[in-house]
Design a protein around this motif. Structure first.
Motif, PDB file in Angstrom:
ATOM      1  N   MET A   1       0.962  -1.058  -0.089  1.00 47.81           N
ATOM      2  CA  MET A   1       0.014   0.140   0.209  1.00 47.81           C
ATOM      3  C   MET A   1       0.713   1.184   0.228  1.00 47.81           C
ATOM      4  SD  MET A   1      -3.219  -0.958   0.050  1.00 47.81           S
ATOM      5  CE  MET A   1      -4.488   0.308   0.551  1.00 47.81           C
ATOM      6  N   TYR A   2       0.149   2.316  -0.413  1.00 48.07           N
ATOM      7  CA  TYR A   2       1.051   3.449  -0.780  1.00 48.07           C
ATOM      8  C   TYR A   2       0.136   4.541  -0.132  1.00 48.07           C
ATOM      9  CZ  TYR A   2       4.026   1.450  -4.825  1.00 48.07           C
ATOM     10  OH  TYR A   2       3.644   0.900  -5.807  1.00 48.07           O
ATOM     11  N   HIS A 155       3.772  17.734  -7.220  1.00 49.06           N
ATOM     12  CA  HIS A 155       3.306  17.257  -7.437  1.00 49.06           C
ATOM     13  C   HIS A 155       2.782  16.034  -6.719  1.00 49.06           C
ATOM     14  CE1 HIS A 155       7.463  18.630  -7.925  1.00 49.06           C
ATOM     15  NE2 HIS A 155       7.562  19.443  -7.865  1.00 49.06           N
ATOM     16  N   LEU A 156       3.093  13.999  -6.700  1.00 50.77           N
ATOM     17  CA  LEU A 156       2.186  13.281  -6.267  1.00 50.77           C
ATOM     18  C   LEU A 156       3.005  12.899  -5.220  1.00 50.77           C
ATOM     19  CD1 LEU A 156       0.021  11.277  -5.495  1.00 50.77           C
ATOM     20  CD2 LEU A 156       0.936   9.609  -7.232  1.00 50.77           C
ATOM     21  N   TYR A 157       3.141  12.735  -4.082  1.00 59.55           N
ATOM     22  CA  TYR A 157       3.947  11.689  -2.675  1.00 59.55           C
ATOM     23  C   TYR A 157       3.650  11.216  -1.889  1.00 59.55           C
ATOM     24  CZ  TYR A 157       6.423  16.435  -2.661  1.00 59.55           C
ATOM     25  OH  TYR A 157       7.006  18.380  -3.015  1.00 59.55           O
ATOM     26  N   GLU A 158       4.857  10.641  -1.567  1.00 58.03           N
ATOM     27  CA  GLU A 158       4.487   9.615  -0.760  1.00 58.03           C
ATOM     28  C   GLU A 158       4.691   9.771   0.298  1.00 58.03           C
ATOM     29  OE1 GLU A 158       5.673   4.215   0.091  1.00 58.03           O
ATOM     30  OE2 GLU A 158       6.441   5.193  -1.199  1.00 58.03           O
ATOM     31  N   SER A 159       4.050   8.856   1.515  1.00 55.37           N
ATOM     32  CA  SER A 159       4.980   9.502   2.989  1.00 55.37           C
ATOM     33  C   SER A 159       4.829   8.503   3.430  1.00 55.37           C
ATOM     34  CB  SER A 159       3.453   9.835   3.442  1.00 55.37           C
ATOM     35  OG  SER A 159       3.780  10.523   5.175  1.00 55.37           O
ATOM     36  N   ARG A 160       6.326   7.983   4.198  1.00 55.68           N
ATOM     37  CA  ARG A 160       6.078   7.144   4.207  1.00 55.68           C
ATOM     38  C   ARG A 160       6.696   7.343   6.592  1.00 55.68           C
ATOM     39  NH1 ARG A 160      10.683   5.358   0.123  1.00 55.68           N
ATOM     40  NH2 ARG A 160       9.189   5.116  -0.858  1.00 55.68           N
ATOM     41  N   SER A 166       7.584  11.815   9.020  1.00 47.90           N
ATOM     42  CA  SER A 166       7.891  11.141   7.798  1.00 47.90           C
ATOM     43  C   SER A 166       8.645  11.645   6.965  1.00 47.90           C
ATOM     44  CB  SER A 166       6.297  11.212   7.625  1.00 47.90           C
ATOM     45  OG  SER A 166       4.647  11.021   8.335  1.00 47.90           O
ATOM     46  N   HIS A 167       8.957  10.301   5.707  1.00 43.17           N
ATOM     47  CA  HIS A 167       9.752  11.007   5.382  1.00 43.17           C
ATOM     48  C   HIS A 167       8.904  10.939   3.936  1.00 43.17           C
ATOM     49  CE1 HIS A 167      13.076  10.625   2.297  1.00 43.17           C
ATOM     50  NE2 HIS A 167      12.153   9.773   1.877  1.00 43.17           N
ATOM     51  N   LEU A 171       6.849  10.691  -6.176  1.00 41.75           N
ATOM     52  CA  LEU A 171       6.461   9.390  -7.592  1.00 41.75           C
ATOM     53  C   LEU A 171       6.060  10.513  -9.059  1.00 41.75           C
ATOM     54  CD1 LEU A 171       3.940   7.165  -5.051  1.00 41.75           C
ATOM     55  CD2 LEU A 171       6.262   7.659  -5.122  1.00 41.75           C
ATOM     56  N   GLU A 172       5.422  11.464  -9.001  1.00 35.35           N
ATOM     57  CA  GLU A 172       5.590  12.119 -10.413  1.00 35.35           C
ATOM     58  C   GLU A 172       4.916  13.227 -10.378  1.00 35.35           C
ATOM     59  OE1 GLU A 172       5.345   9.741 -13.082  1.00 35.35           O
ATOM     60  OE2 GLU A 172       4.730   7.818 -11.746  1.00 35.35           O
ATOM     61  N   THR A 173       5.436  14.126 -11.485  1.00 29.85           N
ATOM     62  CA  THR A 173       5.665  15.224 -11.039  1.00 29.85           C
ATOM     63  C   THR A 173       4.637  15.431 -11.946  1.00 29.85           C
ATOM     64  OG1 THR A 173       7.967  15.436 -10.364  1.00 29.85           O
ATOM     65  CG2 THR A 173       7.036  17.700 -11.774  1.00 29.85           C
TER      66      THR A 173
END
Length: 180
Positions: A1-2, A155-160, A166-167, A171-173
């Motif tokens: 999961m993202y 941007h599309l970000y992923e949060s870890r 969080s980092h 993922l996409e621009t």
């Protein structure tokens, strides 16, 4: 999961100006410079297929680039402050872009939050900080301003999640149309 969200990144000079605000408030967990962003919409969890649908929808967002100015500061949590933020000067192009992003995500099956869009950049998370202390901090920095600076993409970000903070990873621009 993202774990996903859509946001604007900030130029280094803007991040540096924000970092200068990060002092003088006991109980603030200051965000690192590389975590500064302006969220257009939080998406939440998505699997690989959802990620593909989200990317396809966001790829269709067409909006012009624009200039943006950060202005003032404030906090969320009236009785118990929990987030300290830098504000954004009123911007019709920003509101237009956010609306386009929200509509695209809703079409992809990710309708998002019903709360009104409140553009801001998170400076710190607060724990055990009194309302009076945060209000004093905001009064001292109420004239903060930075910009204008160009916004040419989102941007599309992923949060870890993990550790103390969080980092975030882009993922996409998605480019915006050149402004006139």
């Amino acid at each position: 999961m993202y774990r996903l969200f859509v946001a604007l990144s900030l130029p280094e000079v803007v991040a540096d100006a924000l970092a200068q605000l990060q002092t003088g408030l006991e109980g603030a967990r200051w965000r690192p410079d590389e975590a500064f962003h302006l969220t257009l919409q939080f998406i939440g969890d998505a699997d690989r297929h959802g990620l593909e649908d989200i990317h396809a929808s966001l790829s269709g967002v067409a909006a012009p680039g624009f200039d943006l100015t950060l202005s003032g500061c404030g906090f969320f949590g009236d009785r118990r402050p929990h987030v300290l933020w830098a504000g954004v000067a009123a911007s019709a192009p920003l509101a237009h872009l956010q609306s386009k992003v929200a509509n695209a995500l809703a079409r992809a099956g990710y309708p998002g939050d019903r709360r009104k869009f409140a553009p801001h950049v998170t400076l710190a998370y607060l724990s055990g900080v009194s309302r009076e202390a945060v209000a004093r901090f905001c009064a001292m920095h109420g004239l903060f301003a930075c910009g204008p600076f160009p916004v040419e993409e989102f941007h599309l970000y992923e949060s870890r999640l993990g550790g103390d903070a969080s980092h975030y990873e882009i993922l996409e621009t998605y480019p915006l149309a050149p402004s006139r």
